[in-house]
Write an enzyme that holds these catalytic residues in place. Structure first.
Site, PDB file in Angstrom:
ATOM      1  N   HIS A  14       0.861  -1.202   0.000  1.00 59.05           N
ATOM      2  CA  HIS A  14       0.000   0.000   0.000  1.00 59.05           C
ATOM      3  C   HIS A  14       0.887   1.238   0.000  1.00 59.05           C
ATOM      4  CE1 HIS A  14      -3.775   2.211   1.516  1.00 59.05           C
ATOM      5  NE2 HIS A  14      -2.846   3.133   1.301  1.00 59.05           N
ATOM      6  N   HIS A  16       1.320   5.450  -1.800  1.00 55.95           N
ATOM      7  CA  HIS A  16       0.896   6.563  -2.649  1.00 55.95           C
ATOM      8  C   HIS A  16       2.144   7.150  -3.304  1.00 55.95           C
ATOM      9  CE1 HIS A  16      -3.222   6.751  -0.928  1.00 55.95           C
ATOM     10  NE2 HIS A  16      -2.614   6.296   0.153  1.00 55.95           N
ATOM     11  N   LYS A 100      -9.656  -0.743  -5.531  1.00 57.56           N
ATOM     12  CA  LYS A 100      -9.653  -0.023  -4.259  1.00 57.56           C
ATOM     13  C   LYS A 100     -11.013   0.611  -3.986  1.00 57.56           C
ATOM     14  CE  LYS A 100      -8.083   1.911  -0.519  1.00 57.56           C
ATOM     15  NZ  LYS A 100      -6.780   2.553  -0.330  1.00 57.56           N
ATOM     16  N   HIS A 137     -10.407   0.997   2.243  1.00 52.90           N
ATOM     17  CA  HIS A 137     -10.185   2.018   3.267  1.00 52.90           C
ATOM     18  C   HIS A 137     -11.389   1.918   4.195  1.00 52.90           C
ATOM     19  CE1 HIS A 137      -8.722   6.119   4.650  1.00 52.90           C
ATOM     20  NE2 HIS A 137      -9.870   5.957   5.282  1.00 52.90           N
ATOM     21  N   ASP A 248       1.516   2.768   3.468  1.00 49.31           N
ATOM     22  CA  ASP A 248       0.633   3.925   3.269  1.00 49.31           C
ATOM     23  C   ASP A 248       1.445   5.218   3.238  1.00 49.31           C
ATOM     24  OD1 ASP A 248      -1.732   5.312   2.812  1.00 49.31           O
ATOM     25  OD2 ASP A 248      -2.273   5.429   4.929  1.00 49.31           O
TER      26      ASP A 248
END
Length: 343
Positions: A14, A16, A100, A137, A248
């Site tokens: 996970h 970004h 997702k 999420h 994350d």
């Protein structure tokens, strides 16, 4: 000679990586130690089609340092109008690894997310049929629910019923933050796993207010009480294959963090593995680090583990205040383990 630990090369399930200039600034830190990474699709606009995912993957690979072996694993951003056929095509063509689910307005760039799980019933049934994992999420966004309770409420209101309706759907409960989530995942026999971040293992909600408002510790889901942090540490270091690494890492420019309405996200990629190693060492569980970082994730996704290794050594590493103009997690601290070769 310093104490060392060599493990199968890890993956980040996970992350970004952002896009454009920010992508160029941060991707090398993930590629430095992780061979693969599940890349979040919450761009502007979000990655909702196969063509968009393919294009984003190409941009990531172009931004990677030359000679680095790194594979971005792409995800589809689900909306109320997601097309099951497009999802299946992307999955069968090897463009999508998973899809997702963002509840609308739950986090950064999630306004186009799902407003009601009933809206995507056909999508979930198709994913269940083809073996495509769903990444969640897991927070409600109802105004009457306290921000610290949103994960626990999501389990009761939505996750349990979703898994009852779709028992064969593979679900990753992402970046869990609560004792309730640990217990729920730990009581499930199959088709459910969870990722855990380094920051939720390291800090609790008091940390956000230590000596003032610490905007660099603000993330979503927010960090919780100490008992939740301890539950996460027990889960991560237990050797239970249902729990695995997902940083994350979510970079923002300093101007976006240090403002009257700051962005949620912690940039932990530069020293993520070192941070996890500190936790596992403190819990006397270094023998379980390889499973958590390198083996459990691939097994859940049905992928082979990496065939090379990385080595951590017990040599102190000073984390700088800034990394490429961004504030990293552990800024100004000293971590007891470092990854070879060091930065």
């Amino acid at each position: 000679m310093a104490e060392q630990l060599t493990i199968t090369a890890p993956d980040d399930w996970h992350v970004h990586l952002r896009d454009e200039e920010m992508l160029e600034r941060v991707v090398a830190y993930t590629a430095r130690c992780f061979r693969r990474a599940i890349v979040m699709p919450n761009l502007r606009p979000p990655v909702t089609t196969v063509d968009a995912a393919r294009s984003y993957r190409d941009r990531i690979l172009s931004a990677c340092p030359e000679g680095v072996a790194f594979t971005p694993l792409m995800t589809a951003y689900l909306t109320d109008n997601s097309d099951p056929d497009d999802l299946e095509r992307g999955f069968q063509e090897g463009v999508y690894t998973a899809a997702k689910l963002y509840p609308a307005n739950a986090t950064t760039n999630s306004a186009a997310g799902v407003t009601d799980l009933d809206q995507i019933g056909r999508v979930l049934s198709r994913m269940e049929a083809i073996g495509m994992p769903l990444l969640i999420h897991g927070e409600v966004t109802d105004a009457d629910v306290d921000v610290f309770d949103r994960e626990a409420v999501f389990i009761e209101r939505h996750l349990k019923s979703l898994r009852t309706r779709h028992p064969e759907l593979k679900v990753v409960f992402e970046h869990i933050t609560t004792e309730q989530a640990v217990d729920y995942v730990g009581s499930s026999d199959r088709n459910l796993a969870a990722t855990i971040t380094p920051h939720h293992l390291q800090i609790n909600r008091n940390s956000m207010f230590l000596g003032g408002l610490r905007s660099d510790f603000y993330c979503l889901p927010v960090v919780k009480r100490e008992r939740h942090r301890l539950a996460l540490r027990r889960a991560a270091t237990s050797g239970d294959p249902r729990f695995f690494l997902g940083t994350d890492s979510a970079p923002h420019p300093r101007a976006g963090k240090e403002t009257s309405c700051g962005c949620a996200g912690i940039f932990n990629a530069p020293f993520a593995l070192e941070s996890y190693a500190q936790v596992f060492a403190e819990e006397e569980a270094m023998h379980h680090l390889e499973g958590f970082a390198s083996l459990h994730g691939p097994a859940f996704y049905g992928l082979p583990a990496n065939n090379d290794t990385v080595t951590l050594e017990k040599v102190a590493v000073d984390v700088p205040e800034l990394v490429n103009g961004l504030v990293p997690f552990h800024a100004g601290e000293t971590l007891p383990w470092r990854l070879q070769p060091c930065m």
